[in-house]
Design a protein around this motif. Sequence first.
Motif, short mmCIF file in Angstrom:
data_model
loop_
_atom_site.label_atom_id
_atom_site.label_comp_id
_atom_site.label_asym_id
_atom_site.label_seq_id
_atom_site.Cartn_x
_atom_site.Cartn_y
_atom_site.Cartn_z
N ALA A 10 2.66 -0.16 18.05
CA ALA A 10 3.67 -0.47 17.04
C ALA A 10 3.22 -1.67 16.20
O ALA A 10 2.64 -2.62 16.73
CB ALA A 10 5.01 -0.76 17.70
N PHE A 11 3.50 -1.61 14.91
CA PHE A 11 3.16 -2.69 13.99
C PHE A 11 4.31 -2.90 13.01
O PHE A 11 5.09 -1.99 12.74
CB PHE A 11 1.89 -2.36 13.19
CG PHE A 11 0.69 -2.08 14.04
CD1 PHE A 11 -0.14 -3.10 14.46
CD2 PHE A 11 0.39 -0.78 14.43
CE1 PHE A 11 -1.25 -2.84 15.25
CE2 PHE A 11 -0.72 -0.50 15.21
CZ PHE A 11 -1.54 -1.54 15.63
N THR A 12 4.39 -4.11 12.47
CA THR A 12 5.32 -4.42 11.39
C THR A 12 4.50 -4.94 10.22
O THR A 12 3.68 -5.85 10.39
CB THR A 12 6.36 -5.47 11.82
OG1 THR A 12 7.10 -4.96 12.93
CG2 THR A 12 7.32 -5.78 10.68
N VAL A 13 4.69 -4.34 9.05
CA VAL A 13 3.90 -4.70 7.87
C VAL A 13 4.23 -6.12 7.44
O VAL A 13 5.38 -6.46 7.17
CB VAL A 13 4.18 -3.72 6.71
CG1 VAL A 13 3.35 -4.12 5.48
CG2 VAL A 13 3.84 -2.29 7.13
N ARG A 14 3.21 -6.97 7.37
CA ARG A 14 3.39 -8.38 7.02
C ARG A 14 3.19 -8.60 5.52
O ARG A 14 2.59 -7.78 4.83
CB ARG A 14 2.41 -9.24 7.83
CG ARG A 14 2.62 -9.14 9.33
CD ARG A 14 1.59 -9.91 10.10
NE ARG A 14 0.24 -9.36 9.92
CZ ARG A 14 -0.82 -9.77 10.59
NH1 ARG A 14 -0.71 -10.75 11.48
NH2 ARG A 14 -2.00 -9.24 10.38
N SER A 15 3.68 -9.75 5.05
CA SER A 15 3.65 -10.03 3.61
C SER A 15 2.24 -10.11 3.05
O SER A 15 2.01 -9.78 1.88
CB SER A 15 4.41 -11.33 3.31
OG SER A 15 3.80 -12.42 3.98
N ASN A 16 1.27 -10.57 3.89
CA ASN A 16 -0.10 -10.67 3.39
C ASN A 16 -0.86 -9.36 3.47
O ASN A 16 -2.06 -9.31 3.21
CB ASN A 16 -0.86 -11.76 4.16
CG ASN A 16 -1.05 -11.43 5.63
OD1 ASN A 16 -0.24 -10.71 6.21
ND2 ASN A 16 -2.09 -11.97 6.24
N GLU A 17 -0.16 -8.28 3.84
CA GLU A 17 -0.79 -6.97 3.95
C GLU A 17 -0.28 -5.98 2.90
O GLU A 17 -0.59 -4.80 2.96
CB GLU A 17 -0.55 -6.39 5.35
CG GLU A 17 -1.20 -7.22 6.44
CD GLU A 17 -0.78 -6.81 7.84
OE1 GLU A 17 -1.60 -6.94 8.76
OE2 GLU A 17 0.38 -6.37 8.01
N VAL A 18 0.50 -6.48 1.93
CA VAL A 18 1.04 -5.60 0.89
C VAL A 18 0.45 -5.98 -0.46
O VAL A 18 0.00 -7.10 -0.68
CB VAL A 18 2.59 -5.66 0.82
CG1 VAL A 18 3.20 -5.20 2.13
CG2 VAL A 18 3.07 -7.06 0.45
#
Length: 250
Positions: A10-18
């Motif tokens: 499981a992962f949560t998309v982080r702000s530095n990955e968008v």
Amino acid sequence: MKKATAGTSAFTVRSNEVDYHGQATLPALVSYMQEAAWVNTATLGISMYELLDRGLTWVLQRLRIEMFRYPGHKESITVETWASGRERVFLHRDFRIYSEAGELLGQATSVWLVMDVVKRQMVSVPDFIMQVEVVPGQEPLPFAKGKLPTISEAVYTLETPVRWHDIDLNKHVTNTRYLQWVLETLPVTTPDQNQLQELDIIFKAESIMGDVIKGEAAPATENATYLHKLTSTATGKELVQAQSKWRVRN
């Protein structure tokens, strides 16, 4: 004999990955897939650390990915991965990316080789890996194989030096950086106005810190499709070959 069953991470998309559209970038999603693969192989005793203890390592040789929808910032996703087959020295691994609601966001198939870290040469798959029985959790995706069309004349070019943060545990350029350089060779209007729908990328040779990478791209005969290659300016070696397909943003 151990069975290579599927695993999920499981992962949560982080702000530095968008990107500035607020959607996860493809290099970030590929990083998730590789992390999920690491977790899955660790349960089988064949992760990169187990291989490094034997003077070996995993090397990604090819990745073919198809995205249906890109997750956004703070979105929770699950990556499912499983060993999907073997062909001589090639080991195949598949991935599927799901939203929290179970929506299939994307899928990928990949090809891996085993490398001797001292000789920097590919080797036959060792027995301790061959002893892991491949039991796909679901129908394997079609294997990534065959040649890609080649660029006859580059329309877009870009040169990038290899720096410290481009190097991974294998002491060469990490494959997600190659992927990034492939896409960055295109004009910024391409990712701004379009979304990457499919990418087929072949990793052909390694490069190290201090090298300079020349990226080349050109439109293919098929609409909204580009051909790519990365070359080492020091050695002249072709490092990467790829083909990307795009769709207009909604």
